[in-house]
Design an enzyme around this catalytic site. Sequence first.
Site, PDB file in Angstrom:
ATOM      1  N   ASP A  36      20.557 -42.035  -0.995  1.00 30.11           N
ATOM      2  CA  ASP A  36      19.911 -42.167   0.309  1.00 30.11           C
ATOM      3  C   ASP A  36      18.479 -41.624   0.309  1.00 30.11           C
ATOM      4  OD1 ASP A  36      19.698 -42.859   3.004  1.00 30.11           O
ATOM      5  OD2 ASP A  36      21.666 -42.050   3.495  1.00 30.11           O
ATOM      6  N   HIS A  37      17.886 -41.632   1.467  1.00 24.41           N
ATOM      7  CA  HIS A  37      16.472 -41.278   1.650  1.00 24.41           C
ATOM      8  C   HIS A  37      16.130 -39.915   1.059  1.00 24.41           C
ATOM      9  CE1 HIS A  37      17.062 -38.259   4.848  1.00 24.41           C
ATOM     10  NE2 HIS A  37      18.116 -39.003   5.150  1.00 24.41           N
ATOM     11  N   ASP A  38      14.957 -39.846   0.467  1.00 19.59           N
ATOM     12  CA  ASP A  38      14.362 -38.595  -0.009  1.00 19.59           C
ATOM     13  C   ASP A  38      15.166 -37.875  -1.098  1.00 19.59           C
ATOM     14  OD1 ASP A  38      12.056 -38.660   1.821  1.00 19.59           O
ATOM     15  OD2 ASP A  38      13.585 -38.374   3.370  1.00 19.59           O
ATOM     16  N   CYS A  39      16.083 -38.559  -1.757  1.00 26.15           N
ATOM     17  CA  CYS A  39      16.808 -37.953  -2.882  1.00 26.15           C
ATOM     18  C   CYS A  39      15.915 -37.931  -4.116  1.00 26.15           C
ATOM     19  CB  CYS A  39      18.070 -38.756  -3.214  1.00 26.15           C
ATOM     20  SG  CYS A  39      19.415 -38.536  -2.057  1.00 26.15           S
ATOM     21  N   ALA A  47      18.136 -36.454   0.936  1.00 25.62           N
ATOM     22  CA  ALA A  47      17.471 -35.260   0.410  1.00 25.62           C
ATOM     23  C   ALA A  47      18.308 -34.459  -0.587  1.00 25.62           C
ATOM     24  CB  ALA A  47      16.978 -34.366   1.545  1.00 25.62           C
TER      25      ALA A  47
END
Length: 115
Positions: free
Chosen positions: A38-41, A58
Amino acid sequence: MSPSASIGDGTVVLAGAVIGPSARIGRSSIVNHAASVDHDCTVGDYVNICPGARLAGAVHVEEGTFIGLNAAILQGLHIGHDAVIGAGAVVIANVDAGRTVVGNPARQIISTMKR
């Protein structure tokens, strides 16, 4: 794959996998069938994310980690290098480098296997 995501050289993203916005995947890793990052990983080099595994937003995964089939890692956690996340594990806390965790919630096991 989101246009704001980046994928390192030699990394393979297989059918049905989802790479979210601003995710970064290192070199020579694999994001297997139907897995999601997912986002910002941030995923390091040489990481294996098995089919159906889920990384919430994240999550930071260091180099050489193995994330088993259908494992789930909750938002904002840190997984140390060379860790092993067992199949179906639900990770609700950070995992130290070289540790193996299994179960729901994921708990560390003592492994006698040599890597």
